[in-house]
Every structure is written in C-alpha cells, then in structure tokens.
Design an enzyme around this catalytic site. Structure first.
Site, PDB file in Angstrom:
ATOM      1  N   CYS A 210      66.408  54.364  22.347  1.00 16.49           N
ATOM      2  CA  CYS A 210      66.913  54.087  20.989  1.00 16.49           C
ATOM      3  C   CYS A 210      69.187  54.150  21.656  1.00 16.49           C
ATOM      4  O   CYS A 210      69.802  54.412  22.021  1.00 16.49           O
ATOM      5  CB  CYS A 210      67.168  54.135  19.690  1.00 16.49           C
ATOM      6  SG  CYS A 210      66.365  55.337  19.242  1.00 16.49           S
ATOM      7  N   HIS A 452      66.162  59.821  16.161  1.00 19.88           N
ATOM      8  CA  HIS A 452      66.562  58.030  15.891  1.00 19.88           C
ATOM      9  C   HIS A 452      68.872  57.973  16.906  1.00 19.88           C
ATOM     10  O   HIS A 452      69.219  58.978  15.895  1.00 19.88           O
ATOM     11  CB  HIS A 452      66.325  57.237  14.944  1.00 19.88           C
ATOM     12  CG  HIS A 452      66.435  55.952  15.201  1.00 19.88           C
ATOM     13  ND1 HIS A 452      66.074  55.186  15.808  1.00 19.88           N
ATOM     14  CD2 HIS A 452      67.549  54.907  14.131  1.00 19.88           C
ATOM     15  CE1 HIS A 452      66.459  53.995  15.579  1.00 19.88           C
ATOM     16  NE2 HIS A 452      67.340  53.990  15.129  1.00 19.88           N
TER      17      HIS A 452
END
Length: 1102
Positions: A210, A452
């Site tokens: 990501c 993340h």
C-alpha cells in the site's frame, strides 16, 4: 421491524449521579451525548407519554416528528422484541418514519439518546445513546435490551420513586442529525462504488504494497507526470518486462476501469518476486528508484527532461565569512527535501531549521583561503523549488540507544498553503510568488514494523479532497486532511470532564510522512484537465483488444454450463500411458494424462460430434466407434459400452447422463478403430480386453492395444495372439496378470475360461515374458522389479518430487529437476538418486522441506532415514508436486550436525571486500578461534599489526559491532553476516590523546549506506586536509576517485542534517558523542546498498 440485536454503542444504561432533568434539553444532551466532532445540522427532542403500561400492545410506534429534513418516530416493544427474553425487557429504537417514500439512495446520520423517565420527576430516568447511518436497509437502530422491566417498575438506589410509576412513563428521544459533507460518514461500504461516488478507482493491495499504491495514486493525479509517462514509446515492449509499459497500463486502467486496478504486472516488471512485494520498503526510496528508471527510459523521447522539470530543485550549501569577502559554496540538485519532525511544531519551523545558519567562531573558526582563520556563517539556502515539491517528513529515525529505527509520532502541523519565498537565495527569480498549495498527503498508520499507508489527494482546483485507501476512494473533510494527520495526541490530551468514560486521550499513530505541494502559478499546467488525445492511441488499441479477449473468456466462463468437455483415449495415448487404467484422470500425486479434448455443446447431436472426432483423427466416420468410460465401484475407470449409432435424437448430454456419470463435467471416451467398416458388428459372445506389457529389462509398462476374445475361450488362448502382436518367437512362454484395481494385481490361471475368470468388456490383462528363477533373482539383486505386481505397487506409491537449489538461482551447476520416487523409499534412496542426478556425493547433500508459500521449512535429518511418505506429510492440502530444496555441501552432513558453517567477508587493511571465506568449525569454537583459522587463509600486511578484528555491522550500517572473541560460534544467532579486517598499526598504537571514531560510506542520503564501516584514528590539532590523506591511505582509493568524495559529520542524536567538512576544519575538536560518526559521501560501486535498519534495498529491473 427486523429482529435487531443489541445495536448499542452506548452499552448498558447509565445510572446517573449528577442530577439533570430530562426537560433541561441542552444540559441533558451535553451530559449524555458526547461530542463526536461533526457539525450538527439539527437538534430535536420528542417526548411521548404512555399510560397503562401493562396493557400496551406488544409493539408501538410514536407519532412522527421532524428533524434535519427527515421524519422520525420511536419504535417501542414494552415487553421486549423477539430477540429479547419475553416479558422481562423493554426494547426501544429510533425508527426512520417512512423509508419507502424517501428518495432513492437516501441516508441520514443521526446521534441519539433514548430515555424512559418518570412522569412526575424528570430527574428519574434510564438512558442509552448511540449513533448510526440510517439507510433503507437499516432504517431503525437502538436497544433490544434497553432495560429490565422490573428495574423500571421498582425504586432504584438513591431515588424515591420508580421510573414507571402507576403504569405511566415518558419515552423521549434526543436526536442530532449531523452534517455529512463527504456523503460517507459511518458508511459500511457494502456495495460502495468509488468510481460513481468520486470519479476515481483504487488499487488492489498485493501484500504490503500500500506504500506503493499511495505513491502511484499521487503520481497518477500529477497529470503532467502521467502525460510524460504516456509519451514513453512502448509499442514493442512486454508489460511484465517493461516498467514504462506496466506503469502506462496501470495509469490507463485507473483512467478507464470502474473496478480497483491490480499492480501485479507492475511489480513483476520491477523484477520483484512476490516476497519482495511484502517487504514494506521506504516510499521515498521507491519513488527515487522508480523515477531514475523512468528518467532513463525517457531519454531521447519527447518526454525527456519531464522528471527534471517536475520534481528537481536546486539548493546551495555555503560557508560565508563575516568580516572578509569570501564564500565557499556548492550547488546541488534535489528531488525531495527531508525535513525534521522531532522538536518542530510545524512545516514552517522545519524549513527554518533546514536553512538554519551555524556560526563558526571561537575555536571553531573557518580557515578561509588567503584570509586565515575567520568567523563565518555556514548553512544551506534554496536556489529554486520545483513545480511539484515532495517533502519527506522524518517520521522514522535511528535510535542509538536501541540500535533500531523508531517511529516519531509527535504533532507536526502543515498548511493548505505555504509561501517558501523566504527560504530562497536573494538571487532567485521572483516573477511569480513561491506560493505552494497542498496537493497530496501520504499517511502512515501504525508503528515501524508495519502498519498501513494511504493517500489524501486533491486532484485539481475544482475536485474535493479524496482519500485513496488501496481499493477504495472516498471524499474527505479538511479536518481529515490536516488535523487527523498532524500526529501528537487526540484532543491534545484534554477531555471534557463529562466525557471521561467515552474518549481516552491517546497518541496518534496515524500521521503524514510525505507531503506533495504544487506551486500555485504552475497548477493549471501541472494539473491541466485531461484530454482524450493525451492517452496514446497504441495503448488504447492494445488494452481495448485485451478487454475484448477478457470479455470473450468471461463469456466462455459464463457459458461453461452449456458445454461439457469430451476427452478421448486412443490406442496411441494408451501405448504411451504408464499407470493404472487406460489413462490417469484424478490421481492425487500424479498429473492427469494429456488427452485430446473437445469442448462440446451439451445439446449437440451425437452424429455431429462423432463427425468432428472422425475429422480430427483423419478417419472416415464409418471406421470409428466410441465407447463410454465409466467409474467402476472399485475406483477404476474402464470402457463399458459403445455408443449406439442409429438414434438420431441422441445428444452428448444424454450420453453423459445415461451412459456415464452425471457428476462429472467431462465425458470420457475410447476411440475404437474398426479393422473392417463393412462388418462393424462385434463377434457375438466376445469381449473387448486391453493388453499391457511389463518389460522387465527396461522396467516399463506399456499399452499394446486391445483384442476381442470369445468369453468361452481359455485364458491361455491369449498367449499366441500376444506373441504374434509383439513379434515374439511363437511359443514364447508368458505369465498373465489381471489388473483388477490399484493394490490388486493377480496372476491368472491359464486353464480357466474368460467367463470363469470373470473378465468383462474393458478389463486389462498385463503380461510378462516368463523368466527362470535365476534371471528373476538377478533383477531383484539390482533393486529392480521382477514382476508386474511389484511394479504396480511402485506405480501406486510413486510421487513426483521437484528438487530446487536452496540458495542459488537454478543454473547448470544447480539445476531444478523432477524425480519419480516411491513413497515407500527412504531418505537414503532419495539422496542417492539426487546425488546420481547431480553427480555429487550423496553424503554431501543437505535437503530442506518448504512451507506452502515456498520458503524453507526444516532441514531433513539423515539420521532419521524417514520414508518419502513421512517426508511429504503432514500435508493437509496435498499439492500437485512436492518441492524439496537441496544444497551441495563441501562437507559431509554428518559433520555438520556438530559443526557450524559460517562465511566471513574479508575486507583486509584497505576496507575493501576482497573475498568471502567459508568455515566449518565445531560449534564450541570461539570467535577468537575463527580469527586464528582466518589468519591461515588471508595475507596480512608485512610489518603490520598482525591482528584481525571480527565484527558485524550495526543495523543502520554506520558502525561496527565487534565481538569480544570469547563468544561460542554455535551461539551466534542465524542469519548472520560476519566481516573481518586487519587492524591497522595506527589504531593499535593510538595513544590516549587520539580519538578512534567510526567511519561509514553513504551516497547522498545518510540513510543510503553502502560498503562496510571501519574505524579510524583522529589526531589532535590535525587539519582535515591532512586527515584526508591518512583516510585515503586507510581505504586505498586512487586520487581521481578520492577527489569525488565528500566528508560529513553525522550527529545521530541531534537528528541534524549532515554537516560537510572543509579542509580547514579540525574534526578532533568536535565533541564526539559515542554515536557520532564520520560519513564518506560517494557513489556506491560495491553494489551492497543498505537502506535503513535491516531493510532490503529496492531494485527495479524492467
């Protein structure tokens, strides 16, 4: 009303100490409805008085009331609804009054408190609060177990009367309808359509990519960059080998797709195997490497210079004397700026810190050429900023105490607009203001070891801020762009006293680590509206063709139910088949036979299908006959009956359903070639038998076709037929066996008839030439199979194993190969066979099993001599092939069990990686013993110290971690990279006045270390011009190369920018903290880049 379970955010009812009346609406709401941080659109309180509680209906709704442009009502189950225990609970909900009349796609975000209170004393009440996004599918929300009835009817502690008194009570609801500027507040994202809501789509996350996704979205939204990438000629490239083409394809799909886009092709084009994608690299490094790669691809095309134009600015580092007119300066390009977060309140302060001027005075004066020692100012000033400015916020830093990287979550504010004019040299052009607008925020949520990443981007002046979070794109508020990513503590640690139990002050682990600003005067150029002609025609054409192919495949999948697959066994495939039955269909450890296959419409008439088969095999239609294979009860697959020719209504599906097995999606057939088409009938009373030959000399089993035999004939009548077919000498004695099923191969009695032997159509008889006892014994002593029973047993237990080299890529020396082994064989047989294949002594082979993801699992112990069956298990999901990794060792594995194998990289006296020496030493040896062994192999400098230092390199690549010498080598944790060098005499002979410091190599960025750090003696009073000469001698570098080196003092603890050293400096005078190091800034020629703590360097190949 749906049966709702407890939908409480508010949990159990709160019994209250401070006295607030239900009638004092504002005070009551302030106490029981915590501020959720959203703007309130409307606030309404509605009360509903109820009498004769015990006689009420089971379900009641209050009159409607209005709030925020929506109609609401209370939904009450006075004795509990179906999900609550009957008659002892009250269930109460806020209900959207008429969802059917509301416009399609309606929603309302409401925070509410439901209250039951005493009619005479409104300070006696029970309350619960919640918030919810009301939509057509969830149009009521509240509390199934609001309160126990008996508690409402009885007087509770501290009160003088019950809540429900004389069977009467007020039921009230406090409703705040909240503004939802983004349209996605509290959205559950079921059936959410990014493209429809925002015009953009997300990227699928492929493991831990990501960080890559957030950067790609940011680059995609920088339209000038997207245009430049599209201008790279890629017509003849292949997407998994060309980064440029793969990136063009990702960008094109982001432009045209309405589903999230995959990046597998792109990472393949980088040359990343799937494991690399899971190593979360540093986004800045990834950005650099990607841009370098694209820049080289743009050379010589119309896109050349685009990256330079977009992202590259210039900065000047200078030393300027205060009292005389002398300045020494150097101008350099930069792609991004790394700004300190620690100790900085906001972005402006970080910039001030970056250009902060250091005064060189007192003992620290600057030696100016021709002017002697002078007071001077030292610093960095910008000459120009690029149109697209990438700012890296230093959220990850090296902590010397922990010898590890740590994440800094301190609060650090950044604005929507910043004027950078004051950080520019006075000579900079100023035709347009240097005002920059925020265009993108790349955010990291979590700690150092993962977490993340997502991106917040404002694609152009008109579009609102959007959040790109992997496969989802959603609108966001300004607060979500700025405040929520500053880091620091939520609510600055202040919690209103009434809400102590609702909100906990906690440090934010979600914060910005990269900012993208675009110069205001360049926005219309950089983020210009996208025109159709900006997308290259060849890309459109290519991807359109692929889309059509995908659709055709999809259609084929969707129409699959209309078709079935017919697989045809021929005499040719039978003769090549080595195994049970006529072909292998679904054996666990063996691949299926590759048979001629036909995709047939289920309703196709048999006559049409038969004509296709005849044409395919080049036979006239009347010369072929097809038999249907069936699964017998004993798990074998055999021909059963032939398909009748004269039924025009017969379709392929009817044949499959009536003559074969319904559950199978394929129809299995045998192609029978008729010797004489004019007499197609099978001789009456005969059966079709298949024959296989076990060739003992070649240890092979082959099909030799079929024969028709009368049922009444004796089994021995088959012998002359076989001898003739095999062209054996007439009268050659044969032994016949029936292949009944795996594990059941029986010798036949020659004197019995076929009927007595229970032979039927499709049965298989195997023969071998009869041999003398001596001949059979000779075969057995060679470890060969002497009869079909043994050979079939091998077939039943055979497995195909793939052997791969453990550490090397496969090459002629370390090939990848398959071996067929029996599960009953053991480790010794396996190592002997692998040794024979590799031409390597089996005792010097070591084997390792693997995990399901392909990584090494456990080394197989030779001493256990396990069977192949044990080595393969316990595989709960048996893969098609078992993989075993091998290593070719220089020593026997028996020795290895008591010894430790280590490799030491020798850097000699000049800090150069000269050679790698492998050692195999008893695990009880010390590091000192290892040094003695090494001394026998390496050449030490004549007249040198004669001493060797063995060390590791610290995680940040800046210092050596020396061993004391007494450590046992068996205890050094694995994996380890060991280095050794000759200790220079200068270091051994250093006196108390000298300082021994650490020196390391880096390239441009302090975090991009390479080579091997070393130690060096610094002498008092020595000017750096002299120190440099000794440094050059220490590392043995030519004058030409050394002239390109730059030298910097790195103060790890203060997180300062590296301060570059001039010839007149005396670095001895620097107050060295234990962790301060000298850095040599030069191009990495070692190919051994280290980035940050224990990270792999990013390499993009394509």
């Amino acid at each position: 009303m749906d049966a709702l379970d407890e939908k409480a955010n508010g949990g159990p009812p709160m019994e209250v100490e401070e006295i607030v009346s239900v009638h004092d609406h504002d005070a009551f709401a302030a106490k029981h409805m915590p501020d959720l941080g959203h703007e309130v659109k409307d606030f309404t309180v509605f009360s509903w008085k109820l009498n004769n509680w015990k006689k009420l209906e089971k379900k009641l709704t209050s009159p409607d009331f209005e709030c925020g442009g929506h109609k609401w009502r209370i939904l009450l189950f006075p004795f509990g609804n179906s999900n609550a225990p009957p008659n002892d609970t009250v269930s109460v909900y806020l209900d959207y009054a008429d969802p059917k009349r509301a416009p399609e796609g309606w929603h309302a975000c409401a925070q509410f408190a439901l209250v039951i209170s005493n009619v005479h004393d409104p300070t006696i009440y029970t309350v619960s609060h919640a918030h919810h996004r009301f939509i057509a599918e969830e149009c009521d929300w509240g509390f199934t177990r609001f309160s126990e009835l008996r508690k409402l009817f009885s007087v509770q502690d501290g009160h003088t009367r019950p809540t429900i008194e004389d069977e009467s009570a007020d039921v009230s609801v406090f409703v705040r309808v909240l503004e939802d500027p983004t349209g996605v507040l509290w959205h559950n994202f079921v059936n959410y359509d990014s493209k429809k809501e925002t015009g953009y789509v997300g990227l699928k996350n492929q493991g831990a990519t990501c960080y890559m996704n957030s950067l790609l979205q940011s680059l995609y939204c920088t339209r000038y960059f997207r245009k430049a990438v599209y201008q790279i000629p890629t017509e003849d490239d292949h997407p998994t080998e060309s980064v440029a083409l793969a990136l063009q394809r990702v960008f094109y799909h982001l432009q045209t797709s309405d589903q999230p886009v995959g990046t597998t092709e792109l990472t393949k084009s980088f040359g990343w195997k799937s494991l690399d994608s899971f190593l979360q690299h540093d986004v800045q490094e990834f950005n650099r490497v990607l841009q370098d790669k694209l820049e080289s691809k743009m050379k010589g095309t119309i896109a050349e210079g685009a990256i330079q134009k977009l992202f590259v600015g210039k900065m000047k580092s200078y030393i300027k004397c205060v009292n005389v007119d002398f300045e020494s300066s150097r101008i350099e390009d930069f792609n991004d700026i790394q700004l300190n977060v620690k100790g900085m309140k906001n972005l402006y302060e970080s910039f001030k810190d970056y250009v902060a001027v250091e005064t060189l005075d007192g003992e620290n004066k600057y030696q100016a050429e021709g002017y002697g020692l002078q007071e001077a100012k030292k610093g960095i000033i910008f000459q120009s900023f690029p149109p697209v400015l990438h700012l890296q916020l230093k959220r990850f830093e090296y902590d010397i105490q922990r010898d590890a990287m740590v994440k800094i979550n301190d609060r650090h504010e950044f604005p929507f607009e910043i004027d950078l004019g004051e950080f520019l040299d006075e000579t900079a052009e100023r035709t347009h203001p240097w005002v920059y607008k925020l265009h993108g925020v790349l955010v990291h949520s979590g700690d150092l070891h993962g977490g993340h990443y997502f991106a917040l981007i404002k694609p152009d002046r008109e579009t609102r801020w959007l959040k790109f979070d992997d496969d989802r794109v959603t609108p966001v508020t300004d607060r979500e762009v700025l405040e929520e990513n500053f880091g620091g503590e939520v609510n600055n640690g202040m919690v209103p006293p009434m809400q102590r139990n609702q909100v906990r002050a906690m440090k934010r682990f979600t914060n910005a680590y990269m900012l993208v600003y675009v110069r205001e005067s360049a926005i219309d150029d950089i983020l210009a509206p996208w025109k159709d002609e900006d997308t290259p025609a060849h890309l459109k054409r290519r991807l359109e063709e692929e889309r059509l192919q995908m659709e055709a495949k999809k259609r084929e999948r969707e129409e699959q139910h209309l078709y079935l697959t017919a697989k045809v066994i021929t005499d040719q495939t039978f003769s090549e088949h080595e195994g049970f039955d006529l072909a292998t269909f679904d054996e666990r450890n063996w691949p299926a036979t590759d048979l001629p296959s036909f995709r047939v419409l289920k309703n196709e008439p048999y006559s049409t299908f038969k004509a296709r088969v005849a044409q395919h095999f080049n036979y006239p239609e009347n010369q072929i006959r097809l038999w249907v294979l069936v699964n017998r009860q004993n798990k074998t697959v055999r021909p059963d009956t032939h398909i009748p020719e004269n039924e025009p209504q017969l379709t392929v599906e009817v044949i499959r359903n009536n003559m074969a097995v319904r559950q199978q999606n394929d129809l299995r057939l045998y192609l029978d070639i008729l010797p004489d088409p004019s007499h197609p009938e099978i001789p009456p009373g005969s059966i079709m038998v298949f024959v296989k030959h076990f060739d003992i000399a070649n240890q092979k089993l082959t099909g030799v076709g079929k024969v028709y035999v009368p049922r009444a004939n004796k089994v021995s009548d088959l012998v002359p037929i076989i001898n003739e077919r095999m062209r054996f000498t007439p009268g050659t004695p044969l032994k016949l066996y029936e292949e009944i099923k795996p594990g059941m191969i029986e010798q036949m009695k020659p004197k019995l008839t076929f009927t007595q032997s229970e032979i039927q159509d499709g049965d298989i008889i195997c023969f071998q030439v009869e041999l003398s006892e001596k001949e059979l014994h000779d075969y057995e002593t060679q470890g060969l199979y002497s009869n079909p029973v043994q050979y079939y047993d091998f077939l039943q237990n055979r497995v195909m194993i793939l052997f791969k080299p453990k550490f090397e890529e496969s090459d002629p020396e370390h090939p990848e190969f398959h071996l067929t082994l029996s599960k009953k064989q053991n480790y010794d047989v396996m190592s002997a066979k692998v040794g024979e294949r590799l031409n390597w002594d089996p005792i010097k082979l070591r084997f390792t099993t693997i995990h399901s993801n392909g990584s090494p699992k456990a080394v197989l112990k030779r001493s256990l001599n396990q069977s192949i069956q044990e080595i393969m298990s316990p595989a709960y999901v048996t893969p098609q092939t078992t993989v075993i990794l091998y290593e070719k060792l220089d020593v026997s594995i028996v020795e290895l069990e008591t010894k430790r194998s280590l490799k030491v990289i020798w850097t000699g006296i000049h800090n150069k990686e000269e050679a790698t020496h492998p050692f195999l030493l008893p695990k009880t040896n010390s590091v000192h013993d290892l040094g003695l062994e090494l001394a026998k192999l390496v050449k030490l400098t004549p007249g040198g110290s004669g001493k060797i230092r063995v060390f590791e390199v610290s995680k940040d690549g800046k210092t050596q971690k020396e061993f004391t010498g007494s450590e046992m080598i068996g205890n050094i944790p694995d994996p380890v990279e060991l280095y050794a060098e000759e200790i220079p005499r200068e270091e051994l002979e250093a006196d108390d006045a000298d300082k021994v410091i650490s020196v390391f190599h880096f390239s441009k960025e302090v975090s991009r270390t390479h080579g091997v750090p070393f130690r060096f003696v610094v002498k008092p009073g020595e000017k750096f011009a002299e120190t440099k000469k000794r440094l050059q001698a220490r590392i043995g570098v030519s004058d030409k190369d050394f002239a390109k080196y730059r030298f910097a003092l790195i103060q790890v603890a203060t997180f300062k920018q590296p301060s570059y050293i001039e010839d007149e400096d005396t670095i001895y005078d620097h107050k060295f903290a234990p962790e301060d190091v000298l850095g040599l800034d030069h191009v990495d020629k070692s190919g051994k880049t280290r980035t940050g703590a224990g990270e792999k360097a990013i390499v993009i190949r394509g």
